[in-house]
Design an enzyme around this catalytic site. Structure first.
Site, mmCIF file in Angstrom:
data_model
loop_
_atom_site.group_PDB
_atom_site.id
_atom_site.type_symbol
_atom_site.label_atom_id
_atom_site.label_comp_id
_atom_site.label_asym_id
_atom_site.label_seq_id
_atom_site.Cartn_x
_atom_site.Cartn_y
_atom_site.Cartn_z
ATOM 1 N N ARG A 1 8.478 -65.102 -34.220
ATOM 2 C CA ARG A 1 8.678 -64.469 -35.529
ATOM 3 C C ARG A 1 7.821 -63.219 -35.688
ATOM 4 N NH1 ARG A 1 8.780 -69.649 -39.487
ATOM 5 N NH2 ARG A 1 6.542 -69.520 -39.149
ATOM 6 N N LYS B 1 13.126 -77.114 -41.988
ATOM 7 C CA LYS B 1 13.183 -78.031 -43.123
ATOM 8 C C LYS B 1 13.433 -77.320 -44.448
ATOM 9 C CE LYS B 1 9.215 -80.013 -42.439
ATOM 10 N NZ LYS B 1 8.836 -79.338 -41.182
ATOM 11 N N ARG C 1 2.059 -63.088 -37.411
ATOM 12 C CA ARG C 1 1.008 -63.729 -38.201
ATOM 13 C C ARG C 1 0.113 -64.567 -37.291
ATOM 14 N NH1 ARG C 1 2.954 -67.314 -42.951
ATOM 15 N NH2 ARG C 1 3.584 -68.511 -41.132
ATOM 16 N N ARG D 1 3.405 -86.832 -46.242
ATOM 17 C CA ARG D 1 2.961 -86.174 -45.017
ATOM 18 C C ARG D 1 2.240 -87.145 -44.079
ATOM 19 N NH1 ARG D 1 2.612 -80.849 -43.931
ATOM 20 N NH2 ARG D 1 3.038 -80.326 -46.094
ATOM 21 N N ARG E 1 -0.649 -77.095 -34.595
ATOM 22 C CA ARG E 1 0.098 -77.649 -35.738
ATOM 23 C C ARG E 1 0.988 -78.800 -35.298
ATOM 24 N NH1 ARG E 1 3.045 -72.571 -38.154
ATOM 25 N NH2 ARG E 1 4.008 -74.135 -39.512
#
Length: 217
Positions: free
Chosen positions: A127, A13, A161, A88, A172
């Site tokens: 990542r 996004k 992370r 949201r 999430r």
């Protein structure tokens, strides 16, 4: 144009918002930027947000809504904007409708970036960040470093992370399905939703999005 951008974490996004806003000549308004700007400027809303954040609590909808209302009232947003991360949830979506009614304007489209859940997990969990510079980002599959665990740019250590672990990503996604996905049905009832695949190269997705919005890239 007045656009809301939605999609699960890892859908790209932020990247697409920047490209689309530039192509459409409208400001990109992200929730993260709103919070950072209000906190750094010490605005009353920023101070309230910081109090909740320091206490480890979620910032109430009314604070986020107030920040968004103020930003959309700025001169550069008079002819349109692209909202990224707001609304949201349904409460925020209803508040946005009220804000727009108050200014005699309305949304033109809600752009839904669609990505399979397994791809989201792969994108985020793969990542790796450089400990020396967080802007040096690699991916174990898509953009691997020349030497495993070592940053190509500065030689720093690459790490995953905590927020990017598979378990955290799936949590999430659960939050997204519970809180944010319902706004898609809310906007479908208003015939505003255009859904595109967010798979492929960045420029391919941007072109797809512009075509869905009735514009040429």
């Amino acid at each position: 144009m007045r656009i809301v951008l939605v999609g699960p974490p890892g859908a790209g996004k932020g990247t697409q918002a920047a490209y689309l806003a530039k192509n459409l000549s409208i400001p990109h308004i992200s929730t993260g930027d709103l919070f950072r700007a209000n906190i750094s400027q010490g605005t009353p809303l920023g101070q309230k947000a910081q109090e909740y954040m320091r206490a480890g609590q979620l910032v109430p909808d009314e604070v986020t809504i107030g920040m968004a209302r103020g930003r959309m009232a700025e001169p550069d947003a008079a002819d349109g904007f692209l909202l990224d991360g707001f609304p949201r949830n349904l409460s925020q979506a209803e508040a946005l409708d009220g804000i727009l009614r108050g200014t005699g304007t309305k949304l033109d489209a809600v752009l839904d970036l669609e990505v399979p859940e397994d791809e989201v997990v792969k994108r985020i969990a793969g990542r790796r960040m450089c400990r020396n510079d967080s802007t040096h980002i690699f991916h174990v599959e898509y953009t691997p470093p020349k030497t495993e665990g070592v940053c190509d740019v500065c030689g720093g250590e690459l790490y995953q992370r905590e927020d990017d672990s598979e378990d955290t990503v799936r949590k999430r996604l659960e939050v997204y399905h519970t809180e944010t996905e319902p706004i898609i049905d809310y906007y479908k009832a208003q015939e505003l939703v255009v859904t595109i695949s967010a798979l492929g190269k960045v420029d391919e997705v941007t072109r797809r999005a512009m075509e869905a919005l009735g514009r040429s890239a």
